[in-house]
Motif scaffolding. Structure first.
Motif, PDB file in Angstrom:
ATOM      1  N   VAL A 197       0.846  -1.189   0.000  1.00 48.38           N
ATOM      2  CA  VAL A 197       0.000   0.000   0.000  1.00 48.38           C
ATOM      3  C   VAL A 197       0.886   1.245   0.000  1.00 48.38           C
ATOM      4  CG1 VAL A 197      -1.756   1.310   1.236  1.00 48.38           C
ATOM      5  CG2 VAL A 197      -1.843  -1.192   1.237  1.00 48.38           C
ATOM      6  N   LYS A 198       0.706   2.062  -1.011  1.00 51.89           N
ATOM      7  CA  LYS A 198       1.487   3.296  -1.095  1.00 51.89           C
ATOM      8  C   LYS A 198       0.838   4.354  -0.203  1.00 51.89           C
ATOM      9  CE  LYS A 198       2.611   2.275  -5.914  1.00 51.89           C
ATOM     10  NZ  LYS A 198       2.449   2.715  -7.329  1.00 51.89           N
ATOM     11  N   PRO A 199       1.605   4.917   0.717  1.00 50.19           N
ATOM     12  CA  PRO A 199       1.011   5.889   1.655  1.00 50.19           C
ATOM     13  C   PRO A 199       0.761   7.249   1.015  1.00 50.19           C
ATOM     14  CG  PRO A 199       3.366   5.716   2.023  1.00 50.19           C
ATOM     15  CD  PRO A 199       3.030   4.683   0.975  1.00 50.19           C
ATOM     16  N   SER A 200      -0.208   7.949   1.569  1.00 54.12           N
ATOM     17  CA  SER A 200      -0.470   9.324   1.138  1.00 54.12           C
ATOM     18  C   SER A 200       0.602  10.229   1.726  1.00 54.12           C
ATOM     19  CB  SER A 200      -1.850   9.781   1.628  1.00 54.12           C
ATOM     20  OG  SER A 200      -2.861   8.941   1.123  1.00 54.12           O
ATOM     21  N   SER A 201       0.794  11.380   1.111  1.00 52.45           N
ATOM     22  CA  SER A 201       1.778  12.335   1.622  1.00 52.45           C
ATOM     23  C   SER A 201       1.315  13.759   1.319  1.00 52.45           C
ATOM     24  CB  SER A 201       3.161  12.089   0.999  1.00 52.45           C
ATOM     25  OG  SER A 201       3.114  12.284  -0.406  1.00 52.45           O
ATOM     26  N   ALA A 202       1.912  14.695   2.005  1.00 54.78           N
ATOM     27  CA  ALA A 202       1.569  16.104   1.791  1.00 54.78           C
ATOM     28  C   ALA A 202       2.795  16.972   2.052  1.00 54.78           C
ATOM     29  CB  ALA A 202       0.425  16.526   2.707  1.00 54.78           C
ATOM     30  N   SER A 203       2.959  17.975   1.218  1.00 49.39           N
ATOM     31  CA  SER A 203       4.041  18.939   1.430  1.00 49.39           C
ATOM     32  C   SER A 203       3.417  20.321   1.610  1.00 49.39           C
ATOM     33  CB  SER A 203       5.012  18.943   0.245  1.00 49.39           C
ATOM     34  OG  SER A 203       4.351  19.257  -0.955  1.00 49.39           O
ATOM     35  N   ASP A 237       4.270  11.496   9.922  1.00 52.27           N
ATOM     36  CA  ASP A 237       5.623  11.473   9.370  1.00 52.27           C
ATOM     37  C   ASP A 237       5.656  11.667   7.856  1.00 52.27           C
ATOM     38  OD1 ASP A 237       4.411   8.807   9.382  1.00 52.27           O
ATOM     39  OD2 ASP A 237       6.292   8.149   8.476  1.00 52.27           O
ATOM     40  N   LYS A 238       4.498  11.637   7.205  1.00 53.84           N
ATOM     41  CA  LYS A 238       4.439  11.834   5.767  1.00 53.84           C
ATOM     42  C   LYS A 238       4.056  13.278   5.396  1.00 53.84           C
ATOM     43  CE  LYS A 238       5.603   7.753   4.376  1.00 53.84           C
ATOM     44  NZ  LYS A 238       6.850   7.562   3.591  1.00 53.84           N
ATOM     45  N   VAL A 239       4.098  14.150   6.391  1.00 51.25           N
ATOM     46  CA  VAL A 239       3.816  15.565   6.160  1.00 51.25           C
ATOM     47  C   VAL A 239       5.122  16.351   6.275  1.00 51.25           C
ATOM     48  CG1 VAL A 239       2.534  17.606   6.894  1.00 51.25           C
ATOM     49  CG2 VAL A 239       1.508  15.327   7.137  1.00 51.25           C
ATOM     50  N   SER A 240       5.515  17.015   5.213  1.00 52.77           N
ATOM     51  CA  SER A 240       6.728  17.834   5.252  1.00 52.77           C
ATOM     52  C   SER A 240       6.327  19.304   5.220  1.00 52.77           C
ATOM     53  CB  SER A 240       7.642  17.513   4.067  1.00 52.77           C
ATOM     54  OG  SER A 240       6.999  17.783   2.841  1.00 52.77           O
ATOM     55  N   GLU A 279       2.295  21.710  15.278  1.00 55.33           N
ATOM     56  CA  GLU A 279       0.848  21.921  15.214  1.00 55.33           C
ATOM     57  C   GLU A 279       0.363  21.992  13.770  1.00 55.33           C
ATOM     58  OE1 GLU A 279       2.893  23.426  17.180  1.00 55.33           O
ATOM     59  OE2 GLU A 279       2.104  23.460  19.229  1.00 55.33           O
ATOM     60  N   ILE A 280       1.163  22.605  12.910  1.00 60.56           N
ATOM     61  CA  ILE A 280       0.797  22.705  11.497  1.00 60.56           C
ATOM     62  C   ILE A 280       0.765  21.325  10.857  1.00 60.56           C
ATOM     63  CG2 ILE A 280       1.611  23.513   9.233  1.00 60.56           C
ATOM     64  CD1 ILE A 280       2.555  26.071  10.690  1.00 60.56           C
ATOM     65  N   LYS A 281       1.764  20.507  11.160  1.00 57.86           N
ATOM     66  CA  LYS A 281       1.781  19.139  10.628  1.00 57.86           C
ATOM     67  C   LYS A 281       0.568  18.354  11.123  1.00 57.86           C
ATOM     68  CE  LYS A 281       5.526  16.768  10.216  1.00 57.86           C
ATOM     69  NZ  LYS A 281       6.804  16.048  10.418  1.00 57.86           N
ATOM     70  N   LEU A 282       0.194  18.588  12.374  1.00 59.16           N
ATOM     71  CA  LEU A 282      -0.955  17.897  12.956  1.00 59.16           C
ATOM     72  C   LEU A 282      -2.256  18.308  12.269  1.00 59.16           C
ATOM     73  CD1 LEU A 282      -1.456  15.847  15.233  1.00 59.16           C
ATOM     74  CD2 LEU A 282      -1.958  17.762  16.745  1.00 59.16           C
ATOM     75  N   ILE A 283      -2.381  19.597  11.963  1.00 59.60           N
ATOM     76  CA  ILE A 283      -3.573  20.091  11.261  1.00 59.60           C
ATOM     77  C   ILE A 283      -3.715  19.395   9.913  1.00 59.60           C
ATOM     78  CG2 ILE A 283      -4.569  22.094  10.079  1.00 59.60           C
ATOM     79  CD1 ILE A 283      -3.404  23.842  12.327  1.00 59.60           C
ATOM     80  N   VAL A 284      -2.603  19.300   9.194  1.00 61.86           N
ATOM     81  CA  VAL A 284      -2.623  18.678   7.869  1.00 61.86           C
ATOM     82  C   VAL A 284      -2.926  17.187   7.987  1.00 61.86           C
ATOM     83  CG1 VAL A 284      -1.282  18.191   5.782  1.00 61.86           C
ATOM     84  CG2 VAL A 284      -0.994  20.380   6.961  1.00 61.86           C
ATOM     85  N   GLU A 285      -2.295  16.535   8.948  1.00 59.44           N
ATOM     86  CA  GLU A 285      -2.507  15.094   9.130  1.00 59.44           C
ATOM     87  C   GLU A 285      -3.974  14.778   9.404  1.00 59.44           C
ATOM     88  OE1 GLU A 285      -1.661  11.518  12.335  1.00 59.44           O
ATOM     89  OE2 GLU A 285      -1.106  13.584  12.785  1.00 59.44           O
TER      90      GLU A 285
END
Length: 200
Positions: free
Chosen positions: A146-152, A184-187, A169-175
């Motif tokens: 399964v290929k994970p989703s990601s966000a930049s 961990d897939k949010v940069s 907190e910003i990474k948490l909002i996006v997640e």
């Protein structure tokens, strides 16, 4: 015959017209929220400004003294105004027929998701520009992997605000805004804006 009262009223009207005529249009076609915020910022910084409304355009216009235009532009830029107009999903992906292809529907969904998160981040005090790019891989149910989703995320912010301290907190909002996305897939890349001081 013109009475004293009428003369005073005419004189007052002429003064108002002269004052209005000294002002130059700074920004046009603004939504009401942006126009109010921009007007407040300018007035708080001792910039002579006024807001007008055009019924035909259904938009607001901002006017300032011509001599204060450079200072007004610099100050508004430091606060992230005017906000960039983002094209709607309908404008970017116009439906030519009654039925959309799976590719078009997927593109619409990812775009809407990115814009939603981007709009949320833009509401944080100090954020001047927010960009969110979401990647949602098309996983094949037959395959085990399964290929994970990601966000930049890219954020340009006013250095007067310590937004670097809010990266978690910003990474948490996006997640939490994107189903199937892990922390961990949010940069997140955060860049302080470089301002030229408006004070003389």
């Amino acid at each position: 015959m013109i009475t004293t009262k009428s003369a005073v009223q005419i004189a007052s009207l002429l003064v108002c017209l002269l004052l209005a005529g000294c002002k130059t249009e700074l920004y046009s076609n603004l939504p009401e929220n942006d126009a109010n915020s921009m007007l407040s910022i300018l007035l708080n910084n001792k910039i002579t400004a006024e807001k007008t409304y055009d019924k035909k355009a259904e938009a607001y216009f901002l006017h300032v003294e011509e001599s204060q235009i450079p200072q007004a532009v610099t100050i508004l830029k430091e606060y992230g105004y005017p906000k960039e107009k983002v094209a709607s999903i309908g404008e970017l992906f116009k439906k030519e027929g009654l039925i959309s292809s799976p590719l078009e529907e997927r593109a619409r969904f990812i775009f809407a998701l990115s814009q939603s998160v981007q709009e949320t981040l833009s509401q944080i005090d100090g954020v001047l520009v927010a960009r969110v790019h979401v990647v949602l891989p098309e996983n094949n149910p037959i395959e085990e992997e399964v290929k994970p989703s990601s966000a930049s995320v890219f954020i340009k912010y006013n250095p007067a605000y310590r937004l670097e301290d809010m990266k978690s907190e910003i990474k948490l909002i996006v997640e939490k805004s994107i189903e199937g996305l892990s922390y961990d897939k949010v940069s997140v890349v955060m860049v302080p804006a470089q301002f030229i001081s408006s004070s003389q």
